[in-house]
Scaffold this motif. Sequence first.
Motif, PDB file in Angstrom:
ATOM      1  N   TYR A   1      49.760  55.891  28.618  1.00 21.15           N
ATOM      2  CA  TYR A   1      48.522  56.030  29.380  1.00 21.15           C
ATOM      3  C   TYR A   1      47.849  57.317  28.926  1.00 21.15           C
ATOM      4  N   TYR A   2      46.643  57.179  28.403  1.00 23.71           N
ATOM      5  CA  TYR A   2      45.934  58.319  27.812  1.00 23.71           C
ATOM      6  C   TYR A   2      44.524  58.370  28.368  1.00 23.71           C
ATOM      7  N   ARG A   3      44.168  59.531  28.886  1.00 26.88           N
ATOM      8  CA  ARG A   3      42.803  59.763  29.369  1.00 26.88           C
ATOM      9  C   ARG A   3      42.245  60.938  28.593  1.00 26.88           C
ATOM     10  N   PRO A   4      41.321  60.696  27.680  1.00 24.60           N
ATOM     11  CA  PRO A   4      40.839  61.776  26.819  1.00 24.60           C
ATOM     12  C   PRO A   4      40.042  62.807  27.589  1.00 24.60           C
ATOM     13  N   ALA A   5      39.946  63.978  27.010  1.00 21.65           N
ATOM     14  CA  ALA A   5      39.243  65.094  27.641  1.00 21.65           C
ATOM     15  C   ALA A   5      37.744  65.000  27.377  1.00 21.65           C
ATOM     16  N   LEU A   6      36.980  65.571  28.280  1.00 24.64           N
ATOM     17  CA  LEU A   6      35.545  65.766  28.119  1.00 24.64           C
ATOM     18  C   LEU A   6      35.270  67.253  28.166  1.00 24.64           C
ATOM     19  N   ASP A   7      34.502  67.725  27.217  1.00 25.96           N
ATOM     20  CA  ASP A   7      34.261  69.167  27.120  1.00 25.96           C
ATOM     21  C   ASP A   7      33.706  69.716  28.426  1.00 25.96           C
ATOM     22  N   ARG A   8      34.423  70.723  28.944  1.00 25.22           N
ATOM     23  CA  ARG A   8      34.025  71.467  30.142  1.00 25.22           C
ATOM     24  C   ARG A   8      33.897  70.580  31.382  1.00 25.22           C
ATOM     25  N   THR A   9      34.499  69.395  31.356  1.00 26.73           N
ATOM     26  CA  THR A   9      34.444  68.480  32.495  1.00 26.73           C
ATOM     27  C   THR A   9      35.827  68.111  32.991  1.00 26.73           C
ATOM     28  N   ARG A  10      36.727  67.754  32.093  1.00 27.52           N
ATOM     29  CA  ARG A  10      38.079  67.384  32.490  1.00 27.52           C
ATOM     30  C   ARG A  10      39.018  67.590  31.306  1.00 27.52           C
ATOM     31  N   GLY A  11      40.305  67.733  31.597  1.00 28.98           N
ATOM     32  CA  GLY A  11      41.311  67.922  30.568  1.00 28.98           C
ATOM     33  C   GLY A  11      41.913  66.604  30.112  1.00 28.98           C
ATOM     34  N   THR A  12      42.872  66.722  29.210  1.00 27.96           N
ATOM     35  CA  THR A  12      43.554  65.550  28.669  1.00 27.96           C
ATOM     36  C   THR A  12      44.743  65.194  29.543  1.00 27.96           C
ATOM     37  N   GLN A  13      44.899  63.914  29.826  1.00 28.80           N
ATOM     38  CA  GLN A  13      46.038  63.408  30.590  1.00 28.80           C
ATOM     39  C   GLN A  13      46.802  62.427  29.720  1.00 28.80           C
ATOM     40  N   LEU A  14      48.091  62.675  29.522  1.00 28.15           N
ATOM     41  CA  LEU A  14      48.934  61.850  28.668  1.00 28.15           C
ATOM     42  C   LEU A  14      50.225  61.550  29.416  1.00 28.15           C
ATOM     43  N   GLU A  15      50.514  60.260  29.612  1.00 28.34           N
ATOM     44  CA  GLU A  15      51.741  59.810  30.257  1.00 28.34           C
ATOM     45  C   GLU A  15      52.415  58.781  29.351  1.00 28.34           C
ATOM     46  N   LEU A  16      53.698  59.001  29.100  1.00 29.87           N
ATOM     47  CA  LEU A  16      54.468  58.125  28.212  1.00 29.87           C
ATOM     48  C   LEU A  16      55.699  57.626  28.956  1.00 29.87           C
ATOM     49  N   LEU A  17      55.905  56.324  28.959  1.00 28.37           N
ATOM     50  CA  LEU A  17      57.136  55.728  29.467  1.00 28.37           C
ATOM     51  C   LEU A  17      58.094  55.576  28.288  1.00 28.37           C
ATOM     52  N   MET A  18      59.212  56.296  28.333  1.00 26.38           N
ATOM     53  CA  MET A  18      60.101  56.403  27.174  1.00 26.38           C
ATOM     54  C   MET A  18      61.525  56.031  27.561  1.00 26.38           C
ATOM     55  N   ARG A  19      62.314  55.698  26.532  1.00 23.53           N
ATOM     56  CA  ARG A  19      63.739  55.423  26.664  1.00 23.53           C
ATOM     57  C   ARG A  19      64.489  56.152  25.557  1.00 23.53           C
ATOM     58  N   ILE A  20      65.619  56.731  25.921  1.00 23.95           N
ATOM     59  CA  ILE A  20      66.451  57.423  24.941  1.00 23.95           C
ATOM     60  C   ILE A  20      67.851  56.818  25.006  1.00 23.95           C
ATOM     61  N   PRO A  21      68.396  56.359  23.878  1.00 30.02           N
ATOM     62  CA  PRO A  21      69.768  55.842  23.880  1.00 30.02           C
ATOM     63  C   PRO A  21      70.770  56.950  24.211  1.00 30.02           C
ATOM     64  N   PRO A  22      71.983  56.594  24.590  1.00 31.09           N
ATOM     65  CA  PRO A  22      72.981  57.620  24.931  1.00 31.09           C
ATOM     66  C   PRO A  22      73.349  58.472  23.721  1.00 31.09           C
TER      67      PRO A  22
END
Length: 604
Positions: A467-488
């Motif tokens: 899930y990625y929400r790009p930034a807008l100059d001087r309006t909002r920052g960048t939001q990045l969410e990743l659903l990840m899996r790591i093996p043992p």
Amino acid sequence: MRGLLTLLLGSLVPCSFAAAASSPPSPSSDYHEQLNLRPLPLNSLLASFNFRSNTSLADFEAHNFRLFPRSLAQILQYAGTRELHLRFTLGRWDAERWGARPWDGTREGGTGVELWAWLDAKTDAEAAENWLTLTNALSGLFCASLNFIDETRTIRPVVSFQPEGDHDNATLANLRLLHGVLPHEVVCTENLTPFLKLLPCKGKAGIASLLDGHKLFDASFQSMAIDVRPICPPGGEGCVLEMEQTIDMVLDVDRSKRPRDNPIPRPPPADQLVCDTSKSYHNDETCYPVDHLQGQDWTLSEIFGRTMKGTCPLSNPDEAPVCLHVPNSRAVFSTQGTHEVKSMDGMLRCYTMPQDSDFTLVLAKPEPDDAAAGRDLVQPERPLLYAERSFMGHGQEHGGVQAILTNPSDEEVEFVYMESLPWFMRIYLHTLSTRISSSSSPDTTATTTNSAALAGTNASSIIQEIYYRPALDRTRGTQLELLMRIPPHCTVFLTYDFEKSILRYTEYPPDANRGFDVAAAVITTRAPRRGLNLRTTSLLLYLPTPDFSMPYNVIIFTSTAIALTFGGLYNILVRRLVGADEAPPPVLKAKLAALMGRLKGLKK
């Protein structure tokens, strides 16, 4: 230490050896407080203060406040806040040495101030207005800079946070989650004082009387948390609004035992050094000091600089206010009249004391054999994940971020990785890549953009969703969410590139050459255990910075040139040249001559 114990035996008695576990607190009680002390490796001590108060939702809505602080309640009602979570954090939790985080990381925030809340609003504009009201009001209440959490520092997480309270379906339909963080905020005593004022006993009695700003902010790690959430029983009747306040701090035992009249740490004499004789280079002239090999010995008054002032009269009398996590083999002494209850596993002992008497605790020095074998303390629990983050690259235009995520367990770990980045840090999503390596065979690596397969493990995608929400100059920052899996027993290297922006002249802070703080990444586990949180350290981003002395030089040069030019032109245009005999006499000289003439006439 033996001399100290002999002096204290008059007022301290060995605790009773009752083999019983402390009973969990009753949910119907109105107020609970408890202090948990856990010795950690490297001569550290974890002190966890927990305060919890309940009030019925009917009394809250009717403005009948008994234990719930009125100052905070009015803010929540006016801003339409259904659930609130506020964090003040300073320092770094060393997971490799100290183990798993206290409270599974749910009471920990990123460096600085972190705030997230569920607001009752029908539209996003209404939610933003309520969020602005909430941050400004909390800023004044806690003497913090929460009013600087504007729209550029606010995000709306999608999968990282879930409500901790009980909300019905009608309420959930109008709830909107907003999250903001100030990584540059300095946590100090000004934040501790209003924190204590929210408690029923105000820090005058109970475990809160041990809290001292000098000790708290001298800790290697400290975190203050405030959580407000509705709790409803299974039947749905008798819902209460629960407020939980938590303080976790990791103290250095030797530094805490240093008297206040000796604020400058001085090295101990050579005959008091504890050397590790197992080193090959150990001799009479070379010493490798390892003080934690001999175990810890301290008193409660030495650690916190004061004794505990009894118990809070409003607290639950069935709950032990102080608990110590040490094995049964350790000798522990407490104030006379104190009752000790030990757990069945022999690793926890809790203490109840009279309400009006002072309380102190003495942890005696362990036996040499137990200290050398490491049996003098409870071994830290291994965390589910290790996480660290750093910058890559060089130059003033481009850069990169690398997050190293390690799974030391025997099970696959699924989690959400979230980053809230400033708008002037423009990331390139197409450069997002992962590289996985096995802990048992570090030479075996694989590089991929969307998925990775490792020999010896099931082929599965590392990044499940983005899930990625790009930034807008001087309006909002960048939001990045990743659903990840790591093996043992694997380590994942997550990297991406970004571009640095050039700010306007007025957007640079006074300490622009120090850099700009980037908030810590938030990691929330989903499997095999749901709800575990951990945060990486914050980062310091260097942006292209102009030479601020040049505007000063230009202003001085321009002002001087204008002054000289204007003065000369003004003289040429206004001044008139005449002869000396044509010039009228000065007015002041004429008045003085007339006055002297009058004086002469009066004298005659």
